[in-house]
Design an enzyme around this catalytic site. Structure first.
Site, PDB file in Angstrom:
ATOM      1  CB  CYS A   1      -0.911  -0.004   1.229  1.00 21.79           C
ATOM      2  SG  CYS A   1      -1.773   1.563   1.506  1.00 21.79           S
TER       3      CYS A   1
ATOM      4  CB  CYS B   1       1.034   1.213   4.744  1.00 23.23           C
ATOM      5  SG  CYS B   1      -0.581   0.416   4.936  1.00 23.23           S
TER       6      CYS B   1
ATOM      7  CG  HIS C   1      -4.237  -1.106   4.776  1.00 22.35           C
ATOM      8  ND1 HIS C   1      -3.862  -0.249   3.772  1.00 22.35           N
ATOM      9  CD2 HIS C   1      -4.961  -2.101   4.187  1.00 22.35           C
ATOM     10  CE1 HIS C   1      -4.337  -0.699   2.611  1.00 22.35           C
ATOM     11  NE2 HIS C   1      -4.995  -1.816   2.838  1.00 22.35           N
TER      12      HIS C   1
ATOM     13  CG  ASN D   1     -13.691  10.252  -3.594  1.00 22.83           C
ATOM     14  OD1 ASN D   1     -14.744  10.862  -3.521  1.00 22.83           O
ATOM     15  ND2 ASN D   1     -12.711  10.641  -4.381  1.00 22.83           N
TER      16      ASN D   1
ATOM     17  N   GLY E   1     -15.538   4.544  -6.365  1.00 25.23           N
ATOM     18  CA  GLY E   1     -14.363   4.652  -7.213  1.00 25.23           C
ATOM     19  C   GLY E   1     -13.057   4.787  -6.470  1.00 25.23           C
TER      20      GLY E   1
ATOM     21  CB  SER F   1      -8.297   2.394  -6.751  1.00 22.14           C
ATOM     22  OG  SER F   1      -7.449   3.526  -6.667  1.00 22.14           O
TER      23      SER F   1
ATOM     24  CG  HIS G   1      -4.006   3.587   4.297  1.00 24.92           C
ATOM     25  ND1 HIS G   1      -3.118   2.727   4.910  1.00 24.92           N
ATOM     26  CD2 HIS G   1      -4.015   4.716   5.051  1.00 24.92           C
ATOM     27  CE1 HIS G   1      -2.612   3.315   5.981  1.00 24.92           C
ATOM     28  NE2 HIS G   1      -3.141   4.530   6.083  1.00 24.92           N
TER      29      HIS G   1
ATOM     30  CG  HIS H   1      -6.687   8.209   1.250  1.00 24.58           C
ATOM     31  ND1 HIS H   1      -7.206   6.963   0.960  1.00 24.58           N
ATOM     32  CD2 HIS H   1      -6.685   8.898   0.071  1.00 24.58           C
ATOM     33  CE1 HIS H   1      -7.497   6.895  -0.320  1.00 24.58           C
ATOM     34  NE2 HIS H   1      -7.199   8.055  -0.889  1.00 24.58           N
TER      35      HIS H   1
ATOM     36  CD  GLN I   1      -7.330  12.784  -3.410  1.00 25.16           C
ATOM     37  OE1 GLN I   1      -6.702  13.477  -4.212  1.00 25.16           O
ATOM     38  NE2 GLN I   1      -8.101  11.772  -3.805  1.00 25.16           N
TER      39      GLN I   1
ATOM     40  CD  GLU J   1     -22.438  24.891  -2.267  1.00 30.91           C
ATOM     41  OE1 GLU J   1     -21.786  25.412  -1.340  1.00 30.91           O
ATOM     42  OE2 GLU J   1     -22.785  23.698  -2.275  1.00 30.91           O
TER      43      GLU J   1
ATOM     44  CG  HIS K   1     -18.786  23.013  -0.657  1.00 28.83           C
ATOM     45  ND1 HIS K   1     -19.965  22.888  -1.364  1.00 28.83           N
ATOM     46  CD2 HIS K   1     -17.890  22.248  -1.313  1.00 28.83           C
ATOM     47  CE1 HIS K   1     -19.786  22.069  -2.387  1.00 28.83           C
ATOM     48  NE2 HIS K   1     -18.532  21.675  -2.376  1.00 28.83           N
TER      49      HIS K   1
ATOM     50  CG  HIS L   1     -21.995  23.943   3.440  1.00 25.39           C
ATOM     51  ND1 HIS L   1     -21.621  25.239   3.117  1.00 25.39           N
ATOM     52  CD2 HIS L   1     -22.187  23.329   2.233  1.00 25.39           C
ATOM     53  CE1 HIS L   1     -21.603  25.399   1.805  1.00 25.39           C
ATOM     54  NE2 HIS L   1     -21.928  24.242   1.239  1.00 25.39           N
TER      55      HIS L   1
ATOM     56  CG  HIS M   1     -22.505  19.198   0.131  1.00 29.49           C
ATOM     57  ND1 HIS M   1     -23.838  19.532   0.136  1.00 29.49           N
ATOM     58  CD2 HIS M   1     -21.826  20.350  -0.147  1.00 29.49           C
ATOM     59  CE1 HIS M   1     -23.970  20.823  -0.132  1.00 29.49           C
ATOM     60  NE2 HIS M   1     -22.755  21.342  -0.295  1.00 29.49           N
TER      61      HIS M   1
END
Length: 356
Positions: A48, A51, A122, A160, A166, A168, A171, A173, A175, A189, A288, A302, A304
């Protein structure tokens, strides 16, 4: 609202409409239902790239970290100004000419992308974190936000979770993408909230939060500083909106006390999602923040949460057909979804209160 007639609801933040069709719940076939896939999870995976101590791209190795860890994305979606200066310019002005007509428009997109590993283990998700661990993670996220918002107008914090969304890399995490331009969603907005403030003299999401808290029909969780609702205009079956009850417009403005109560809200929401279909609940979520280069009285911080699951751990709501070509459509009413989540969230909140 009627359970036998279709109707539409307007998203106050975007201006988009959602078609609601509760009568479709009477269909003789409602689709496949399945249990969650069982898989063995490793506490550490030497293959990974997230890790501790493992190899990433270009002979880069992770630090032997514990707890949260932040690093620059090895495959950033955004390039810095030193790279963009070498780029072939297109029609950045929007003015028509022989080489590039007015409908062919582009501009440079400069920024930075970072990865936040939530934990060294992990096999964990945020639903496994204690409130103190979530508080520490939020402190790390806040520091990264402050660094990036000092340089860029638009900073989006997101996660995600799960292969259905989606992701992949299992682990745990998230972004951070930061850039000079306003993303399309933030720009929309922002304009909707500016227009509301000019017309009403108050912040749209502040008024919305107070209305939802008072009505208490779509509330999933609430504490002193935060409200979680299935929003009135939700498109995804179990979509939620996490709102500050204060005047904060971005992550930098949160106090240590705000972070503590936010840790409670996130603990309840993640455990509630997992309890709904007895699985590690997938979603895409994001914070956001107000654009960093303008007055912010009209904006409220806020987040989402967009989870795809509809009826079971493996049955996803697909935004296809009419949803792609017309507008989002849902069968399960927002109020029904909120009721199901609230029933699960209340005992989880009580359990967390006893353990703290």
């Amino acid at each position: 609202m009627s359970q036998t007639n279709s109707y539409r609801r307007k998203n106050a933040l975007t201006g988009d409409w959602v078609l609601v069709s509760p009568q479709r719940g009477n269909r003789p076939w409602s689709g496949e239902a399945a249990a969650a896939d069982s898989e063995e999870r490793l506490t550490f995976d030497p293959n990974c790239p997230l890790c501790p101590g493992t190899e990433r791209a270009n002979n880069t190795f992770n630090a032997d970290y514990r707890g949260p860890h932040v690093f620059n994305n090895d495959f950033s979606a955004l390039t810095g100004p030193e790279v963009n200066q070498e780029r072939e310019p297109g029609n950045v002005t929007g003015e028509a000419n022989d080489a590039s007509p007015g409908f062919i428009i582009e501009e440079a997109a400069e920024g930075e992308c970072r990865v936040i590993c939530f934990d060294h283990r992990h096999d964990r998700t945020l639903a496994d974190f204690s409130q103190s661990e979530l508080f520490r993670l939020l402190e790390v996220i806040q520091q990264a936000y402050r660094e990036l918002s000092a340089k860029y107008r638009c900073v989006t914090l997101f996660e995600n979770k799960g292969a259905l969304m989606g992701c992949s890399q299992p682990h745990p995490h998230g972004q951070i993408w930061a850039h000079a331009h306003l993303s399309s969603t933030i720009a929309t907005e922002d304009q909707r909230q500016v227009d509301y403030f000019r017309e009403n003299g108050s912040a749209l999401l502040a008024d919305y939060q107070q209305w939802e808290s008072k009505l208490n029909e779509r509330v999933v969780f609430e504490n002193a500083d935060w409200l979680i609702v299935v929003p009135y205009w939700a498109a995804w079956p179990f979509e939620t909106l996490l709102l500050t009850k204060g005047t904060q417009s971005d992550f930098a403005e949160l106090t240590p006390g705000n972070l503590e109560t936010l840790a409670e809200a996130l603990a309840v929401l993640n455990r509630t999602y997992d309890a709904l279909f007895d699985c590690s609940f997938p979603y895409s979520m994001g914070w956001h923040n107000a654009p960093s280069d303008q007055p912010k009285k009209h904006w409220r911080l806020h987040a989402h949460f967009f989870p795809p699951l509809l009826r079971s751990a493996n049955i996803k709501k697909h935004m296809v057909g009419y949803e792609m070509l017309g507008e989002p459509q849902r069968d399960l009413t927002v109020e029904s979804a909120a009721h199901k989540l609230r029933q699960l969230a209340d005992p989880i909140k009580q359990q967390l209160a006893k353990s703290s």
